[in-house]
Design an enzyme around this catalytic site. Structure first.
Site, PDB file in Angstrom:
ATOM      1  N   LYS A  69      -5.095 -20.848  -2.709  1.00  0.00           N
ATOM      2  CA  LYS A  69      -5.817 -19.722  -2.112  1.00  0.00           C
ATOM      3  C   LYS A  69      -7.263 -20.171  -1.898  1.00  0.00           C
ATOM      4  O   LYS A  69      -7.739 -21.104  -2.562  1.00  0.00           O
ATOM      5  CB  LYS A  69      -5.783 -18.538  -3.088  1.00  0.00           C
TER       6      LYS A  69
ATOM      7  N   GLY B 292      -6.051   2.549  -0.253  1.00  0.00           N
ATOM      8  CA  GLY B 292      -6.366   1.652   0.854  1.00  0.00           C
ATOM      9  C   GLY B 292      -5.653   2.153   2.093  1.00  0.00           C
ATOM     10  O   GLY B 292      -4.524   2.645   2.016  1.00  0.00           O
TER      11      GLY B 292
ATOM     12  N   GLY C 263      -5.687   0.150   4.981  1.00  0.00           N
ATOM     13  CA  GLY C 263      -5.834  -1.034   5.841  1.00  0.00           C
ATOM     14  C   GLY C 263      -4.519  -1.440   6.479  1.00  0.00           C
ATOM     15  O   GLY C 263      -3.621  -0.614   6.688  1.00  0.00           O
ATOM     16  N   ASN C 264      -4.405  -2.734   6.760  1.00  0.00           N
ATOM     17  CA  ASN C 264      -3.254  -3.264   7.506  1.00  0.00           C
ATOM     18  C   ASN C 264      -1.924  -3.008   6.810  1.00  0.00           C
ATOM     19  O   ASN C 264      -0.991  -2.482   7.413  1.00  0.00           O
ATOM     20  CB  ASN C 264      -3.421  -4.775   7.698  1.00  0.00           C
ATOM     21  N   VAL C 265      -1.829  -3.395   5.541  1.00  0.00           N
ATOM     22  CA  VAL C 265      -0.558  -3.267   4.824  1.00  0.00           C
ATOM     23  C   VAL C 265      -0.244  -1.794   4.596  1.00  0.00           C
ATOM     24  O   VAL C 265       0.872  -1.329   4.856  1.00  0.00           O
ATOM     25  CB  VAL C 265      -0.601  -4.023   3.473  1.00  0.00           C
ATOM     26  N   ALA C 266      -1.244  -1.054   4.121  1.00  0.00           N
ATOM     27  CA  ALA C 266      -1.039   0.357   3.795  1.00  0.00           C
ATOM     28  C   ALA C 266      -0.554   1.147   5.009  1.00  0.00           C
ATOM     29  O   ALA C 266       0.341   1.994   4.890  1.00  0.00           O
ATOM     30  CB  ALA C 266      -2.339   0.962   3.266  1.00  0.00           C
TER      31      ALA C 266
HETATM   32  P1  NAD Z   1      -7.187  -4.697   4.618  1.00  0.00           P
HETATM   33  O1  NAD Z   1      -8.546  -5.288   4.491  1.00  0.00           O
HETATM   34  O2  NAD Z   1      -6.644  -4.435   5.977  1.00  0.00           O
HETATM   35  O3  NAD Z   1      -7.138  -3.285   3.832  1.00  0.00           O
HETATM   36  C1  NAD Z   1      -7.679  -3.079   2.578  1.00  0.00           C
HETATM   37  C2  NAD Z   1      -8.260  -1.675   2.579  1.00  0.00           C
HETATM   38  O4  NAD Z   1      -8.618  -1.308   1.256  1.00  0.00           O
HETATM   39  C3  NAD Z   1      -9.526  -1.540   3.430  1.00  0.00           C
HETATM   40  O5  NAD Z   1      -9.393  -0.474   4.344  1.00  0.00           O
HETATM   41  C4  NAD Z   1     -10.628  -1.267   2.403  1.00  0.00           C
HETATM   42  O6  NAD Z   1     -11.644  -0.445   2.906  1.00  0.00           O
HETATM   43  C5  NAD Z   1      -9.839  -0.572   1.321  1.00  0.00           C
HETATM   44  N1  NAD Z   1     -10.457  -0.585  -0.011  1.00  0.00           N
HETATM   45  C6  NAD Z   1     -11.137  -1.584  -0.615  1.00  0.00           C
HETATM   46  N2  NAD Z   1     -11.526  -1.195  -1.845  1.00  0.00           N
HETATM   47  C7  NAD Z   1     -11.075   0.084  -2.024  1.00  0.00           C
HETATM   48  C8  NAD Z   1     -11.123   1.015  -3.082  1.00  0.00           C
HETATM   49  N3  NAD Z   1     -11.749   0.739  -4.222  1.00  0.00           N
HETATM   50  N4  NAD Z   1     -10.539   2.216  -2.914  1.00  0.00           N
HETATM   51  C9  NAD Z   1      -9.896   2.531  -1.770  1.00  0.00           C
HETATM   52  N5  NAD Z   1      -9.805   1.665  -0.716  1.00  0.00           N
HETATM   53  C10 NAD Z   1     -10.386   0.464  -0.844  1.00  0.00           C
HETATM   54  O7  NAD Z   1      -6.232  -5.612   3.740  1.00  0.00           O
HETATM   55  P2  NAD Z   1      -4.658  -5.740   3.827  1.00  0.00           P
HETATM   56  O8  NAD Z   1      -4.327  -6.900   4.674  1.00  0.00           O
HETATM   57  O9  NAD Z   1      -4.072  -4.425   4.125  1.00  0.00           O
HETATM   58  O10 NAD Z   1      -4.317  -6.150   2.327  1.00  0.00           O
HETATM   59  C11 NAD Z   1      -4.322  -5.183   1.289  1.00  0.00           C
HETATM   60  C12 NAD Z   1      -3.964  -5.836  -0.033  1.00  0.00           C
HETATM   61  O11 NAD Z   1      -2.693  -6.454   0.077  1.00  0.00           O
HETATM   62  C13 NAD Z   1      -4.907  -6.948  -0.501  1.00  0.00           C
HETATM   63  O12 NAD Z   1      -5.037  -6.916  -1.884  1.00  0.00           O
HETATM   64  C14 NAD Z   1      -4.206  -8.229  -0.076  1.00  0.00           C
HETATM   65  O13 NAD Z   1      -4.560  -9.326  -0.899  1.00  0.00           O
HETATM   66  C15 NAD Z   1      -2.778  -7.822  -0.308  1.00  0.00           C
HETATM   67  N6  NAD Z   1      -1.844  -8.612   0.509  1.00  0.00           N
HETATM   68  C16 NAD Z   1      -1.950  -8.581   1.855  1.00  0.00           C
HETATM   69  C17 NAD Z   1      -1.051  -9.324   2.608  1.00  0.00           C
HETATM   70  C18 NAD Z   1      -1.093  -9.294   4.115  1.00  0.00           C
HETATM   71  O14 NAD Z   1      -0.156  -9.773   4.749  1.00  0.00           O
HETATM   72  N7  NAD Z   1      -2.125  -8.716   4.719  1.00  0.00           N
HETATM   73  C19 NAD Z   1      -0.071 -10.109   1.982  1.00  0.00           C
HETATM   74  C20 NAD Z   1       0.016 -10.089   0.596  1.00  0.00           C
HETATM   75  C21 NAD Z   1      -0.895  -9.340  -0.138  1.00  0.00           C
END
Ligand code: NAD
Length: 391
Positions: free
Chosen positions: A98, A198, A200-203
């Site tokens: 990473k 959250g 974001g993308n995954v959520a």
């Molecule tokens: P992202 O940046 O699109 O979304 C993360 C969201 O969390 C953002 O909108 C941010 O504002 C919000 N956030 C941050 N701190 C916060 C808090 N304290 N309370 C509420 N919201 C908060 O990221 P993503 O790609 O959706 O990834 C989310 C998580 O999943 C991360 O931990 C990432 O490591 C993990 N993950 C992602 C992937 C992937 O394919 N994108 C794969 C494996 C793991």
């Protein structure tokens, strides 16, 4: 006379720091950590390679506003180790690595920064292959790709798999369903109340799947407008970031950052299941994993259920096939159930169960590798990388 630290004291202090870093690496089993600095582009990055027994270390690059260097180092060490376990439990022939870039993803991004980072990735000759993580976009990956071929998650137009988040979200959904099956005897999420941290993308994609099945979502994000937009889209309810832990829900789904199951939040949980996409959900793996077991909360280990992203990008190395990646991600359901059953059979916390199963696979494959074969067949883009390298 002013008492200034002598040069000798400074050296001793430095040695102490170095010692604790080596201790950390040895305790956690890391192979290599690379500190990357480029004052011209203001690049401050750390690449951590945890274990390459199963193959080259694959894992995303995260850009985040860390409060200090120790915080960034701790994050990259934990995240890279998680990637080793994630690849192993998912049946992939990849190691764990990473990278983190210290900076604000909203203001510090530019081409030169990412290209200088790409050159550091390239210097590792394929021991580490990077991808997208929090704070990074497909555009950023494209800049990195202009300096190194050891990058995945590049745009589809360049032969890549693009944004892995939708596939990750599908895997998290499968993992949450498997946990529901274990806890309730049925994997249906219809009528289940889910607290989603959250937006974001995954959520967002997870929320689509869950809402379509009839779940009731409670959504939060530090950016309220983002959470509101997602809540509106899926017919959910907006909640304040501080309230998310204590909601009276069935499932808590953390999809923001790690460490959210900690000493401060532990007593607030009223859920039956914790299943989310974030990495390193347990602040202290052993302590908080054991505490969840004690409270009767079923924890679907993060790296088991969020493996869709790495499954997707590993498919890119073989010649990207979206359907194949989705089919393989669907198996997260079975892998999760397997881990939860193993945990129950052995009376151990679920994170420990998945660690043991992952370590078992690494040990078994490691033994196999001691056997001589006439050649190792490496196909697809990965093979191309190494063939180019060995010219
Ligand atoms: P992202 O940046 O699109 O979304 C993360 C969201 O969390 C953002 O909108 C941010 O504002 C919000 N956030 C941050 N701190 C916060 C808090 N304290 N309370 C509420 N919201 C908060 O990221 P993503 O790609 O959706 O990834 C989310 C998580 O999943 C991360 O931990 C990432 O490591 C993990 N993950 C992602 C992937 C992937 O394919 N994108 C794969 C494996 C793991």
């Amino acid at each position: 006379m002013i008492d200034t630290p002598s040069a000798e004291t400074e050296v001793t202090k430095q040695a102490d720091t170095e010692l604790s870093i080596f201790n950390a690496l040895q305790n956690m089993g890391h192979e290599q950590v690379v500190i990357c600095s480029n004052p011209d582009t203001n690049l401050k990055a750390i690449i951590a390679i945890h274990n390459t027994t199963l193959g080259p270390a694959l894992g995303g690059t995260r850009m985040w506003m860390y409060n200090n260097e120790q915080e960034a180092l701790r994050d990259v060490l934990r995240l890279s180790r998680g990637m080793t376990y994630k690849a192993a439990i998912s049946g992939l022939n990849l190691g764990g690595g990473k990278a983190v870039i210290i900076g604000d993803p909203h203001i510090d991004k530019n081409e030169a920064l990412f290209r200088s980072f790409g050159r550091f990735v390239d210097s590792l000759g394929g021991r580490y292959i990077t991808a997208e993580d929090v704070g990074m976009s497909v555009q950023d990956m494209e800049w990195i790709y202009s300096e190194t071929k050891f990058v995945t998650g590049i745009p589809e137009t360049l032969g890549g798999s693009g944004n892995p988040s939708p596939v990750t979200a599908f895997g998290v959904y499968m993992g949450a369903k498997a946990a529901a099956k274990k806890a309730y005897g049925s994997d249906s999420l219809a009528g289940k109340k889910i607290a989603l941290q959250g937006a974001g993308n995954v959520a967002s994609t997870f929320a689509d799947y869950a809402a379509k099945e009839g779940a009731k979502l409670y959504v939060t994000d530090i950016y309220t407008e983002k959470a509101q937009a997602l809540a509106d889209k899926v017919g959910g309810t907006l909640v304040d970031p501080t309230e998310i832990y204590g909601l009276d829900v069935d499932i808590f789904t953390p999809c923001a950052l790690g460490g959210v199951v900690n000493d401060n939040t532990m007593d607030q949980f009223k859920c039956d299941i914790i299943a989310g996409g974030a990495n390193n959900i347990l602040d202290d793996e052993d302590l908080h994993g054991q505490m969840l077991l004690g409270k009767g909360i079923l924890y679907a280990p993060d790296y088991v259920i969020n493996a869709g992203g790495i499954i997707n990008i590993s498919s890119e190395l073989e010649g990207y096939n979206r359907q194949q990646a989705m089919n393989q991600t669907e198996r997260i359901y079975d892998t999760t159930l397997n881990v939860l059953n193993y945990s129950e059979e052995h009376g151990i916390p679920t994170h420990k169960a998945s660690n043991e199963l992952a370590e078992k696979r690494i040990a078994e494959v490691s033994k196999l590798k001691s056997m001589y074969t006439s050649q190792s067949k490496i196909s697809g883009r990965l093979g191309e990388m190494y063939r180019l390298d060995n010219r």
